[in-house]
Design a protein around this motif. Structure first.
Motif, short mmCIF file in Angstrom:
data_model
loop_
_atom_site.label_atom_id
_atom_site.label_comp_id
_atom_site.label_asym_id
_atom_site.label_seq_id
_atom_site.Cartn_x
_atom_site.Cartn_y
_atom_site.Cartn_z
N GLU A 33 8.47 -4.75 -7.61
CA GLU A 33 8.85 -3.45 -8.17
C GLU A 33 10.35 -3.25 -8.15
OE1 GLU A 33 7.09 -1.09 -9.57
OE2 GLU A 33 5.00 -1.42 -9.00
N ILE A 114 1.60 -10.74 -1.73
CA ILE A 114 0.30 -10.22 -1.31
C ILE A 114 0.45 -8.81 -0.75
CG2 ILE A 114 -1.52 -10.46 0.43
CD1 ILE A 114 -1.21 -13.52 0.10
N LYS A 172 11.26 -11.34 8.32
CA LYS A 172 11.80 -10.29 7.45
C LYS A 172 12.40 -9.16 8.26
CE LYS A 172 10.97 -10.09 3.13
NZ LYS A 172 10.54 -9.58 1.82
N ARG B 29 -1.15 3.14 1.16
CA ARG B 29 -2.03 2.51 0.16
C ARG B 29 -1.25 1.82 -0.95
NH1 ARG B 29 -4.37 6.34 -2.43
NH2 ARG B 29 -4.14 8.04 -0.96
N LYS B 30 -0.17 2.47 -1.42
CA LYS B 30 0.49 1.97 -2.62
C LYS B 30 1.82 1.27 -2.40
CE LYS B 30 0.13 4.25 -6.30
NZ LYS B 30 0.07 5.13 -7.49
N GLU B 33 7.87 1.62 -3.45
CA GLU B 33 8.34 1.67 -4.84
C GLU B 33 7.24 2.13 -5.79
OE1 GLU B 33 11.27 1.20 -6.14
OE2 GLU B 33 12.47 0.08 -4.69
N ALA B 34 6.05 1.71 -5.52
CA ALA B 34 4.95 2.02 -6.44
C ALA B 34 4.47 3.46 -6.29
CB ALA B 34 3.79 1.05 -6.22
N VAL B 111 3.79 -3.40 8.71
CA VAL B 111 3.95 -4.68 8.01
C VAL B 111 4.28 -4.42 6.55
CG1 VAL B 111 2.71 -6.71 7.21
CG2 VAL B 111 2.44 -5.95 9.56
N ILE B 114 7.92 -3.17 6.28
CA ILE B 114 8.90 -4.22 6.61
C ILE B 114 9.00 -5.22 5.48
CG2 ILE B 114 9.31 -6.22 8.09
CD1 ILE B 114 8.13 -4.55 10.41
N VAL B 115 7.86 -5.70 5.03
CA VAL B 115 7.88 -6.75 4.01
C VAL B 115 8.51 -6.23 2.72
CG1 VAL B 115 6.42 -8.12 2.49
CG2 VAL B 115 5.96 -8.05 4.93
N GLU B 116 8.17 -5.01 2.35
CA GLU B 116 8.70 -4.51 1.09
C GLU B 116 10.17 -4.13 1.18
OE1 GLU B 116 6.60 -1.20 -0.64
OE2 GLU B 116 7.98 -1.10 -2.36
N ALA B 118 12.53 -4.13 4.30
CA ALA B 118 13.51 -4.53 5.31
C ALA B 118 14.72 -5.28 4.74
CB ALA B 118 12.83 -5.35 6.40
N MET B 165 0.15 -9.22 13.05
CA MET B 165 0.79 -8.99 11.76
C MET B 165 0.24 -9.94 10.71
SD MET B 165 4.60 -7.82 12.84
CE MET B 165 4.49 -6.07 12.45
N VAL B 169 -1.87 -9.24 6.99
CA VAL B 169 -1.67 -9.86 5.68
C VAL B 169 -2.98 -10.44 5.16
CG1 VAL B 169 -0.42 -11.63 4.40
CG2 VAL B 169 0.72 -10.42 6.25
N PHE B 170 -3.70 -11.12 6.03
CA PHE B 170 -5.02 -11.64 5.66
C PHE B 170 -5.87 -10.52 5.08
CE2 PHE B 170 -6.40 -15.86 7.61
CZ PHE B 170 -5.17 -16.41 7.43
N LYS B 172 -5.01 -7.75 3.71
CA LYS B 172 -4.59 -7.27 2.38
C LYS B 172 -5.06 -8.22 1.29
CE LYS B 172 -1.61 -4.05 1.81
NZ LYS B 172 -0.42 -3.36 1.31
N ALA B 173 -5.22 -9.48 1.65
CA ALA B 173 -5.71 -10.43 0.66
C ALA B 173 -7.24 -10.48 0.66
CB ALA B 173 -5.13 -11.82 0.93
N SER B 174 -7.84 -9.59 1.43
CA SER B 174 -9.30 -9.53 1.49
C SER B 174 -9.93 -10.85 1.91
CB SER B 174 -9.89 -9.10 0.15
OG SER B 174 -9.35 -7.89 -0.27
#
Lengths: 194, 194
Positions: A33, A114, A172, B29-30, B33-34, B111, B114-116, B118, B165, B169-170, B172-174
């Motif tokens: 994004e 992800i 990160k 949830r989103k 940025e989104a 998480v 941070i990932v989006e 940081a 952490m 991530v796992f 989120k990837a279902s």
DNA sequence: TCCATTGTGGACCATTTAGTCCAGAATGTG
DNA sequence: CACATTCTGGACTAAATGGTCCACAATGGA
């Protein structure tokens, strides 16, 4: 993805693979994004029309970039494993490489994508799952090769993969390098390779 | 953050803490940025002016939400630990809770953030690092309490946090729930609590 | 040398974005 | 009741967004 089966016309003046690499780089650093089309055209040195002719859309480009990164990562780890005859040595090398530092703190591109997109983009979520599974399978195979039996090997592989992705998050957040090192050590310890 | 030290005026018709919670939910949830301001005003049921009066800006709101989530998470885990007299039992409960599933696949808010963010937001990166350190410290203390010595305890704590952490991530990837379960089991195994 | 074909630059567009502003409504106090 | 004070809805803005389009440039084949 323009395919040139044609018989004439001006030839493309840029290397699509190079451009894809440049774009991947931006996505990797900034996320999806936060990356604008201006960022992408600047990084790839493409005009907007060439960009859209070559990649279709921002999202399609991201999916391409994702596949490219995931494929390369998997191939690299596989190649690294094959450099060693001893299964334990191969495993040690792969685990180290996976948890190891990158020069900057950009983390793992797959983790980034992800976390940012999977919940709202089923297609990317699927790619993410596939990547995780493939890497787990690679690890599992290495683990069984040195004698560990299947159910445990599978569980260990998943755990190592989890550690890898967690490390990417640590990175990160710029967590101290020693901390990462000790996590790496614990990971090897899990495999009795401490 | 409007503080009412004043002597009159129309009272606020909404609960700022509730609104913060609603906003946190959307960000969770989103992603940052989104999430648009329309999303936020809809979720909080606030008008734009009330929103800005209460929270200043989108980014400030995110930082508030982050602090709130991180504080609550830490407090919850601490409380959970204190429910058990036995250090091992406490540890087991905490590790389970940290790796355990949420109903949906939204992962861990920290998480996600941070990932989006940081890499481009030093302030949030700092909050992220602080959260990680605090959680590691909590784990480390529980681990030492049951007799494990300091350097190892520290290393184990970092590893457990990494697993937590990575699990997010796992999720989120279902990735399949069994996989998560076996990672959890390995985590407990690390502590000889298998 | 034409010409069909393809690539390219840049102007352009509708939409969305975060954020501002103000007129008027609602309230407690004196 | 009147007033000072605060809240609130919604119109508004400037900037940025992803994406389209077209006139023109460049090329290889006939």
């Amino acid at each position: 993805m323009t395919k040139s089966v044609s018989r004439a016309g001006r030839p493309r003046s840029f290397d699509q693979q190079v451009a894809l690499g440049d774009a991947l780089d931006v996505f990797w650093r900034k996320g999806y994004e936060a990356t604008s089309l201006d960022d992408l055209t600047e990084a790839t040195q493409l005009s907007r029309s060439s960009f859209y002719a070559a990649f279709g859309s921002k999202r399609e480009l991201l999916l391409h970039a994702y596949r490219r990164y995931a494929d390369a990562f998997h191939a690299d780890m596989k190649a690294l494993a094959e450099e060693h005859d001893d299964a334990n040595a191969a495993l040690r090398a792969v685990v180290k490489a996976m948890v190891d530092a990158r020069p900057d703190n950009r983390g793992c591109f797959c983790v980034n994508a992800i976390v940012e997109l999977a919940p709202c983009d089923p297609e990317l979520a699927e790619l993410g799952r596939a990547h995780i599974q493939r890497m787990c399978a690679l690890l599992e195979e290495l683990i069984t090769r040195r004698g560990t039996r299947r159910p445990l090997a599978r569980s260990l592989a998943a755990t190592l993969m989890t550690l890898t992705m967690g490390s990417a998050v640590f990175r990160k957040a710029s967590v101290a390098e020693d901390t990462l090192k000790s996590v790496q050590k614990q990971a090897l310890g899990l495999l009795d390779l401490g």
